[in-house]
Motif scaffolding. Structure first.
Motif, short mmCIF file in Angstrom:
data_model
loop_
_atom_site.label_atom_id
_atom_site.label_comp_id
_atom_site.label_asym_id
_atom_site.label_seq_id
_atom_site.Cartn_x
_atom_site.Cartn_y
_atom_site.Cartn_z
N LEU A 156 0.83 -1.20 0.00
CA LEU A 156 0.00 0.00 0.00
C LEU A 156 0.86 1.25 0.00
N ALA A 157 1.93 1.26 0.79
CA ALA A 157 2.83 2.41 0.81
C ALA A 157 3.50 2.60 -0.55
N GLY A 158 3.87 1.49 -1.20
CA GLY A 158 4.48 1.61 -2.52
C GLY A 158 3.52 2.12 -3.56
N ARG A 159 2.23 1.85 -3.38
CA ARG A 159 1.25 2.33 -4.35
C ARG A 159 1.17 3.85 -4.35
N PHE A 160 1.37 4.47 -3.21
CA PHE A 160 1.28 5.93 -3.12
C PHE A 160 2.64 6.60 -3.20
N TRP A 161 3.65 6.00 -2.60
CA TRP A 161 4.98 6.60 -2.60
C TRP A 161 6.00 5.47 -2.61
N GLY A 162 6.42 5.06 -3.78
CA GLY A 162 7.28 3.92 -3.92
C GLY A 162 8.75 4.29 -3.96
N PRO A 163 9.62 3.28 -4.00
CA PRO A 163 11.07 3.55 -4.01
C PRO A 163 11.57 4.16 -5.31
N LEU A 164 10.79 4.10 -6.39
CA LEU A 164 11.24 4.66 -7.66
C LEU A 164 10.85 6.13 -7.84
N VAL A 165 10.19 6.72 -6.86
CA VAL A 165 9.82 8.13 -6.94
C VAL A 165 11.07 8.98 -6.77
N LEU A 166 11.35 9.82 -7.77
CA LEU A 166 12.54 10.66 -7.77
C LEU A 166 12.14 12.13 -7.80
N GLN A 167 13.14 12.98 -7.68
CA GLN A 167 12.90 14.40 -7.93
C GLN A 167 12.56 14.59 -9.40
N PRO A 168 11.53 15.39 -9.73
CA PRO A 168 11.12 15.52 -11.14
C PRO A 168 12.26 15.92 -12.07
N PHE A 169 13.11 16.84 -11.64
CA PHE A 169 14.20 17.26 -12.52
C PHE A 169 15.19 16.12 -12.75
N PHE A 191 11.72 -6.83 -9.27
CA PHE A 191 12.82 -6.33 -10.11
C PHE A 191 12.64 -6.74 -11.56
N GLY A 192 11.94 -7.85 -11.79
CA GLY A 192 11.64 -8.23 -13.17
C GLY A 192 10.65 -7.29 -13.84
N SER A 193 9.89 -6.54 -13.05
CA SER A 193 8.91 -5.60 -13.60
C SER A 193 9.46 -4.20 -13.78
N VAL A 194 10.66 -3.93 -13.28
CA VAL A 194 11.23 -2.59 -13.40
C VAL A 194 11.40 -2.14 -14.85
N PRO A 195 11.85 -3.00 -15.79
CA PRO A 195 11.99 -2.54 -17.19
C PRO A 195 10.67 -2.12 -17.83
N SER A 196 9.54 -2.60 -17.32
CA SER A 196 8.25 -2.26 -17.92
C SER A 196 7.53 -1.14 -17.20
N VAL A 197 8.24 -0.40 -16.35
CA VAL A 197 7.61 0.70 -15.62
C VAL A 197 7.17 1.79 -16.58
N ASP A 198 5.96 2.29 -16.39
CA ASP A 198 5.45 3.39 -17.21
C ASP A 198 6.11 4.68 -16.75
N LEU A 199 7.02 5.22 -17.58
CA LEU A 199 7.76 6.41 -17.19
C LEU A 199 6.87 7.64 -17.09
N ALA A 200 5.82 7.71 -17.89
CA ALA A 200 4.90 8.84 -17.79
C ALA A 200 4.17 8.83 -16.45
N ARG A 201 3.72 7.66 -16.02
CA ARG A 201 3.07 7.56 -14.71
C ARG A 201 4.06 7.85 -13.59
N LEU A 202 5.29 7.37 -13.75
CA LEU A 202 6.31 7.65 -12.74
C LEU A 202 6.61 9.14 -12.65
N ALA A 203 6.59 9.84 -13.79
CA ALA A 203 6.80 11.29 -13.77
C ALA A 203 5.67 11.99 -13.03
N ARG A 204 4.43 11.53 -13.24
CA ARG A 204 3.30 12.13 -12.51
C ARG A 204 3.40 11.86 -11.01
#
Length: 327
Positions: free
Chosen positions: A9-22, A145-158
């Motif tokens: 649940l925590a990863g759904r809202f704020w996961g480890p792949l969340v970075l600074q937008p820049f 970790f097998g799903s990391v290559p298929s991460v939606d970068l647009a959703r990650l940016a949002r």
């Protein structure tokens, strides 16, 4: 396995792949493949998260149990704590990179394993629990970790932009704005707010339709209202559940806050704002109290003599003051 539910649940809202937008923009502007930088960041943050859980769980076990006081059980307890930290980290990542249905399936599987361990009782002891936690950590880690290559970068940016904005709000002291960013967005049923002649429906009908536009939030509110109504005679527990349910069941609180703080567009509207905002949540709270009160007649709830006439005004007043304080 409550830890698996909470971590996903925590990863759904704020996961480890969340970075600074820049920083994320810089990475995505290069020719580097996403796994090369996202995988490195994920591994480092998962190591930090696993270590934090290990320290917290070990400290809690030392303070609340005598597990580490017995030399024979210290090694088993340490193995369980390490396994718990190892399971939490990949579950946190899986909650971000996998769809909700997969996360629910993994959490349900963890619950089944936990139930099986409870049924087995002492067979195998803590070593069995530690082995199950380690196995689960390996399976979840490989899948995540097998799903990391298929991460939606647009959703990650949002998600990164929302996280950065919420941090700014929290640092500047407007925590309610930070929480508003993570509220579920209403979807569908927009036309249901209007009658056949094009006029808006009544206040209760509008409130019910708007609640159904966020079904997950509405379901949680309904459950809280029923539990609060059934436990109302246990005053504090019932009051807390009623407070949460009456706040979750309606989006009119945000409209009330905006109406009282923002300048009116078509002249000042005197009176009626509080009544319009209270119509639906008040009716929902009364209905939940009525149905829950009927359930309380057949359930062995503790009773302390509090009546709905004493509690409901306090609950409604607390919700109103809380929302106006956030304005």
């Amino acid at each position: 396995m409550v830890v698996c539910w909470c971590a996903q649940l925590a990863g759904r809202f704020w996961g480890p792949l969340v970075l600074q937008p820049f920083l994320l923009h810089v990475f995505t502007s290069t020719d580097l493949p996403p796994p090369s930088y996202l995988g490195t960041i994920a591994r480092r943050r998962l190591a930090y998260a696993g270590g934090a859980v290990l320290v917290a769980a070990g400290t809690a076990a030392c303070l609340t149990t005598d597990l580490f006081d017995r030399p024979g059980d210290a090694a088993q307890g340490l193995a369980v704590v390490v396994g718990l930290g190892a399971l939490t980290a990949p579950a946190w990542l899986r909650g971000q990179v996998r769809p909700v249905r997969d996360s629910l399936g993994a959490a349900a599987g963890a619950d089944g394993v936990g139930l099986l361990l409870a049924l087995l009782g002492g067979a195998g002891g803590l070593w069995l629990v530690a082995g199950v936690l380690a196995t689960g950590a390996a399976v979840l880690g490989r899948a995540a970790f097998g799903s990391v290559p298929s991460v939606d970068l647009a959703r990650l940016a949002r998600e990164s932009a929302r996280a950065a904005q919420s941090q700014t709000y929290a640092v500047t002291g407007t925590l309610h704005h930070a929480l508003d960013l993570y509220r579920p967005e209403p979807r569908g049923r927009t036309s249901a707010l209007l009658r056949a002649d094009g006029q808006l429906r009544g206040r209760l009908a509008q409130g019910a339709v708007r609640a159904l536009r966020t079904p997950g939030r509405a379901a949680a509110a309904g459950a809280a209202l029923l539990v609060g109504g059934a436990a109302l005679t246990a005053w504090m527990a019932g009051a807390v559940c009623g407070y949460l349910g009456s706040g979750w069941v309606s989006e009119t609180w945000r409209g009330l806050r905006d109406e009282l703080t923002l300048p009116p567009l078509y002249g000042e509207w005197r009176g009626g704002a509080l009544g319009r905002a209270l119509a639906w949540p008040g009716a929902a709270l009364a209905a939940g109290t009525l149905v829950g009160g009927v359930l309380a007649l057949v359930l062995p709830w503790p009773r302390h003599g509090a009546s709905p006439l004493e509690t409901l005004p306090l609950v409604v007043g607390s919700v109103v003051l809380s929302r106006l304080r956030r304005a």
